[in-house]
Enzyme design. Structure first.
Site, mmCIF file in Angstrom:
data_model
loop_
_atom_site.group_PDB
_atom_site.id
_atom_site.type_symbol
_atom_site.label_atom_id
_atom_site.label_comp_id
_atom_site.label_asym_id
_atom_site.label_seq_id
_atom_site.Cartn_x
_atom_site.Cartn_y
_atom_site.Cartn_z
ATOM 1 N N SER A 79 51.470 1.341 -11.855
ATOM 2 C CA SER A 79 52.530 1.671 -11.066
ATOM 3 C C SER A 79 53.649 2.517 -11.416
ATOM 4 O O SER A 79 53.787 2.717 -12.680
ATOM 5 C CB SER A 79 53.482 0.225 -10.641
HETATM 6 N N1 SAH Z 1 50.347 -4.335 -12.867
HETATM 7 C C1 SAH Z 1 49.263 -3.039 -12.939
HETATM 8 C C2 SAH Z 1 49.002 -2.522 -11.609
HETATM 9 C C3 SAH Z 1 47.571 -2.261 -11.157
HETATM 10 S S1 SAH Z 1 47.445 -1.836 -9.537
HETATM 11 C C4 SAH Z 1 49.729 -2.119 -13.927
HETATM 12 O O1 SAH Z 1 50.932 -2.252 -14.568
HETATM 13 O O2 SAH Z 1 49.031 -1.131 -14.238
HETATM 14 C C5 SAH Z 1 46.870 -3.528 -9.076
HETATM 15 C C6 SAH Z 1 45.628 -4.258 -9.674
HETATM 16 O O3 SAH Z 1 45.446 -5.129 -8.906
HETATM 17 C C7 SAH Z 1 44.507 -3.459 -9.672
HETATM 18 O O4 SAH Z 1 43.937 -3.210 -10.954
HETATM 19 C C8 SAH Z 1 43.515 -4.408 -8.639
HETATM 20 O O5 SAH Z 1 42.231 -4.387 -9.209
HETATM 21 C C9 SAH Z 1 44.230 -5.552 -9.018
HETATM 22 N N2 SAH Z 1 43.993 -6.927 -8.102
HETATM 23 C C10 SAH Z 1 43.828 -6.506 -6.623
HETATM 24 N N3 SAH Z 1 43.437 -7.668 -6.086
HETATM 25 C C11 SAH Z 1 43.453 -8.718 -7.017
HETATM 26 C C12 SAH Z 1 43.395 -9.992 -7.202
HETATM 27 N N4 SAH Z 1 42.966 -10.938 -6.044
HETATM 28 N N5 SAH Z 1 43.123 -10.675 -8.401
HETATM 29 C C13 SAH Z 1 43.274 -9.958 -9.269
HETATM 30 N N6 SAH Z 1 43.701 -8.728 -9.335
HETATM 31 C C14 SAH Z 1 43.762 -7.910 -8.233
#
Ligand code: SAH
Length: 200
Positions: free
Chosen positions: A52
């Site tokens: 993000s």
């Molecule tokens: N917090 C992260 C943002 C990553 S983008 C950072 O600081 O880099 C969001 C992430 O959520 C992705 O990696 C995606 O694979 C994950 N995601 C999506 N649905 C999910 C679920 N049901 N359970 C766990 N992770 C999930």
């Protein structure tokens, strides 16, 4: 990054700002785009996912009101950056990632950088992490169409759940969900754009 992108846009919480100054964002992005690590944008981390934008990470952290003793759950570990920011402030962070490769990479990164207070696992965050509930703070970093009930169930009294709600590939509403005397209250904070929440 912290002055121009975060303080100038209104984030004031000292603990959040200190954490944002401390965590090296360039160690959370792929090497070929390391030059862009401190820019004001989300960046690709592979598998169609993104780390993000720094401001959003800071804003979600501030709004969740972290203090050392609070129990934190993050859904969507991704690069691990948001978890690392919170882990600078609280004693223990639990985080769940649904893409096995990203879950593995993030765990390795936490070890390498010495974040021994982050407990990470691969799985579907829809179910939360009942064994460690209740949580004072739950941060969801992927956009849900509806707020998963297991997450509100696992929110502690006076807990705060921060979650983007809306259709994928459109603008979503960042919601703050609180629990007071067992009752759920929701307020809309701002508009955001997150990758979609997946299911296993
Ligand atoms: N917090 C992260 C943002 C990553 S983008 C950072 O600081 O880099 C969001 C992430 O959520 C992705 O990696 C995606 O694979 C994950 N995601 C999506 N649905 C999910 C679920 N049901 N359970 C766990 N992770 C999930």
């Amino acid at each position: 990054m912290v002055k121009v992108q975060i303080i100038d846009r209104g984030v004031t919480d000292r603990a959040t700002l200190n954490a944002m100054r401390k965590v090296p964002r360039h160690l959370f992005v792929p090497e070929n785009i390391i030059d862009e690590a401190y820019n004001d944008i989300p960046l690709p981390i592979g598998y169609g996912q993104t780390i993000s934008q720094p401001f959003i990470v800071a804003y979600m952290t501030e709004v969740s009101r972290p203090t050392s003793k609070k129990r934190v759950l993050e859904i969507g570990t991704g690069s691990g950056y948001q978890a690392a920011i919170i882990a600078e402030i609280v004693d223990t962070v639990y985080t769940i990632e649904i893409i096995p490769e990203l879950a593995k990479e993030a765990s390795e990164r936490f070890n390498k950088l010495g974040y021994h207070n982050i407990i990470a696992k691969y799985g579907d965050g829809y179910e939360g992490w009942p064994e460690h509930a209740p949580f004072d703070i739950i941060i969801v970093t992927a956009a849900v169409k509806n707020i998963p009930k297991p997450l509100t169930d696992q929110l502690a009294e006076n807990g705060r759940l921060v979650v983007p709600v809306g259709e994928p590939s459109t603008i979503q509403e960042l919601m703050l969900v609180t629990k007071k005397k067992g009752r759920i209250e929701k307020i809309s904070l701002t508009f955001v754009r997150f990758v979609p929440f997946k299911r296993l």
